[in-house]
Scaffold this motif. Structure first.
Motif, PDB file in Angstrom:
ATOM      1  N   LEU A   1       4.795   0.303   6.333  1.00  0.00           N
ATOM      2  CA  LEU A   1       4.647  -1.069   5.846  1.00  0.00           C
ATOM      3  C   LEU A   1       5.669  -1.350   4.748  1.00  0.00           C
TER       4      LEU A   1
ATOM      5  N   THR B   1       0.862  -1.175   0.000  1.00  0.00           N
ATOM      6  CA  THR B   1       0.000   0.000   0.000  1.00  0.00           C
ATOM      7  C   THR B   1       0.900   1.227   0.000  1.00  0.00           C
ATOM      8  N   ASN B   2       0.306   2.376   0.110  1.00  0.00           N
ATOM      9  CA  ASN B   2       1.093   3.605   0.168  1.00  0.00           C
ATOM     10  C   ASN B   2       1.565   3.908   1.582  1.00  0.00           C
ATOM     11  N   ASN B   3       1.393   2.956   2.472  1.00  0.00           N
ATOM     12  CA  ASN B   3       1.850   3.117   3.855  1.00  0.00           C
ATOM     13  C   ASN B   3       3.371   2.974   3.892  1.00  0.00           C
TER      14      ASN B   3
ATOM     15  N   GLN C   1       6.084   3.928  -3.411  1.00  0.00           N
ATOM     16  CA  GLN C   1       6.208   2.669  -2.681  1.00  0.00           C
ATOM     17  C   GLN C   1       7.659   2.205  -2.656  1.00  0.00           C
TER      18      GLN C   1
END
Length: 595
Positions: free
Chosen positions: A48, A43-45, A83
């Motif tokens: 993470l 994800t764009n986190n 990312q």
């Protein structure tokens, strides 16, 4: 230090690198492509992304390898540049695991359990267990575990060889002077670390060399710290080389890795040596550093720099975008860029990319078919040019896909992946042939235009029904191919047999028109050629359906043939039901025209 020691040192480095490669390859196989899939589904986190980058790198034992994978994923459009920033940051943390494993040699205890975990004991034990599993185990996963353990043993054998090779340096008079110069001028240390690491293309290996050198007791903290920071810069050479010839974003990914390490080193050097100048050097600064000290600083440096830079991930991305300006890529380049050779080492991802390109190829084949048959009703030179352009792209896709799949077949694959490659090679060839027959239809249209050939109204109605039937079979084939749905693929063969029946009936009706003098011989030849090309397109759709059906069964080699046999003997109830439905929709309409 003699030439023999240098040769031994080189051999130790070679064993270390090979062991790291074998261990990483074994771990990657055990993961079964899940590491790359995890990277793909980011994800764009940013947190993470950093975590996954660290975990993947810890498993494959190389930040360079992780970054090369990232370059490939970005180049293929699977991962965004944003990312990639987080993954690259995490990769720098993950690569410190090797140094932490090596530091286990510093364990000092009489405890049998702790002694067992020292590399001098653990490495040969792991190698013995690993070779037994690799040679004797029947299960694939056990063999892969054995490979990983053997790699672990080889890695430490290389480490021990390096330590033995540098032992004579304890009495060297030159090396301490060089290290003193590096202590006084950290830039020299950074350069030395960067050059050595770039030469062997592995920061883990160069850190291992530094740890081996530390066993002599002649290298202190002041000299080791800048070398470690330089090693982080040197490891960037591999992804930079990998990005040559790649997309703009892939080049930016490699630059992000470089910028991150260079800026991090500058910040750390400024903080450490600025603090030393203002507050004085810490008490341990000129003391000898051991494996543990090197490993801990390596980890500390990368963790701290990552934590500091996470809030500025967007700025690093912007810097990379400024460095590599945007240039508009053609659709063809974007499509073919998906087949990135860097992904061949990750078969699961490579096959996904192949699926995407085959999907695009199938859509282009359908587009060309629809454009081609439209010319039979209304001629347009611009449509001819468009068909030729798309056909050229389909041919390029076929060439690229076949070469890519053949290259992929030489990698270490599971049985499922090997069968998948075989199926996809067949699908590529069938779609390319569909494109060829569509081009043949445009040539028929051109001949009609040049020779002022006009079909009778009955022939046009007949052709329209056949064209609609072939359009349907192509659409079903594309949908089945996109989802590899065997149940949908079973819908193809009954329609293909219906199309065969229609073509035979149209040929008979055409002969009747010729006898009655309702159409010219020249027009008749073109009409028959159109029927043949439409029938051949349906035949290749049949092949596509059979390949999909065969790929879904355990007895893959025989399933599609058994299905055809049952179908044509009318013993498959599902097939008979579909066939009767298709005959009612299309063949009956043809008979009504004849009446």
């Amino acid at each position: 230090m003699t030439i023999l020691n240098i040769i031994s040192m080189g051999g130790g480095v070679a064993l270390f690198l090979y062991g790291m490669s074998v261990m990483g390859s074994g771990l990657e196989k055990l993961a079964g492509g899940r590491m790359e899939k995890a990277l793909e589904k980011l994800t764009n986190n940013i947190f993470l992304s950093v975590l996954l980058g660290a975990v993947v790198t810890a498993m494959i034992q190389s930040s360079s390898a992780t970054t090369v994978i990232v370059v490939g994923l970005v180049n293929a459009g699977i991962m965004t540049l944003r990312q990639a920033v987080g993954v690259i940051m995490g990769a720098n943390i993950g690569t410190t695991v090797t140094a932490q494993l090596i530091r286990l040699s510093d364990i000092q205890s009489d405890s049998f359990l702790l002694q067992l975990f020292k590399p001098a004991t653990l490495a040969p034990l792991a190698a013995v267990i690993g070779i037994v599993l690799y040679m004797a185990a029947k299960g694939v996963k056990k063999r892969e575990l054995g490979q990983m353990l053997v790699g672990f043993g080889i890695l430490f054998s290389g480490m021990f060889a390096m330590e033995a090779a540098v032992r004579p340096l304890q009495s060297s008079e030159t090396l301490p002077k060089i290290l003193t110069a590096m202590s006084q001028n950290p830039v020299l240390g950074v350069l030395a670390g960067a050059v050595i690491t770039a030469a062997i293309q592995s920061s883990a290996a160069s850190i291992g060399m530094l740890q081996a050198l530390s066993s002599t007791g002649i290298i202190n903290f002041a000299a080791a710290f800048p070398i470690i920071m330089g090693q982080n810069i040197g490891t960037c050479i591999t992804p930079i080389l990998a990005s040559i010839g790649a997309s703009k974003n892939a080049k930016r990914s490699a630059l992000i890795h470089l910028y991150f390490n260079i800026i991090g080193t500058i910040v750390f050097l400024t903080a450490v040596y600025g603090g030393t100048a203002l507050l004085g050097a810490p008490s341990f600064w000129n003391h000898p550093v051991g494996r543990t000290g090197i490993a801990n600083f390596h980890t500390f440096f990368n963790v701290v720099v990552t934590v500091l830079f996470i809030p500025f991930a967007g700025l690093i991305e912007k810097l990379a975008r400024i460095s590599v300006k945007d240039e508009e890529e053609s659709p063809q380049e974007k499509e073919l860029a998906l087949l990135d050779d860097r992904l061949l080492k990750s078969p699961a991802i490579a096959l996904q990319q192949v699926d995407h390109v085959i999907g695009s190829m199938s859509k282009l084949a359908l587009q060309n078919y629809l454009d081609s048959v439209s010319l039979l009703v209304r001629f347009d030179q611009k449509v001819i040019e468009q068909v030729d352009k798309v056909e050229s792209l389909i041919d390029r896709m076929e060439d690229k896909l076949e070469n890519y799949l053949i290259s992929l077949s030489s990698e270490e694959l599971s049985q499922v992946e090997s069968r998948s490659i075989s199926t996809k090679l067949h699908l590529v060839k069938d779609y390319e042939r569909i494109g060829d027959y569509s081009t043949n239809l445009t040539e028929c249209a051109q001949e009609m235009q040049e020779n002022r050939i006009v079909f009778t109204n009955q022939a046009l109605e007949e052709t329209d029904i056949l064209v609609r039937a072939v359009s349907e079979i192509l659409e079903i084939s594309n949908s089945a191919c996109a989802s590899m749905d065997a149940s949908l693929a079973r819908r193809i063969e009954p329609l293909e047999e219906t199309i065969d029946a229609i073509v035979e009936r149209l040929k008979d009706m055409h002969v009747e028109r010729l006898k009655a003098g309702l159409c010219s011989v020249h027009a008749g030849i073109v009409f028959l050629e159109i029927l043949t090309n439409l029938e051949r397109i349906a035949d290749h759709c049949s092949n596509i359906g059979l390949h999909i059906i065969g790929s879904q069964k355990s007895a893959r080699h025989y399933e599609s043939h058994e299905y055809i046999k049952r179908a044509h003997e009318a013993t498959d109830a599902e097939y008979v039901g579909f066939y009767e439905e298709d005959m009612k929709r299309y063949y009956t309409a043809i008979e009504k025209i004849g009446d």
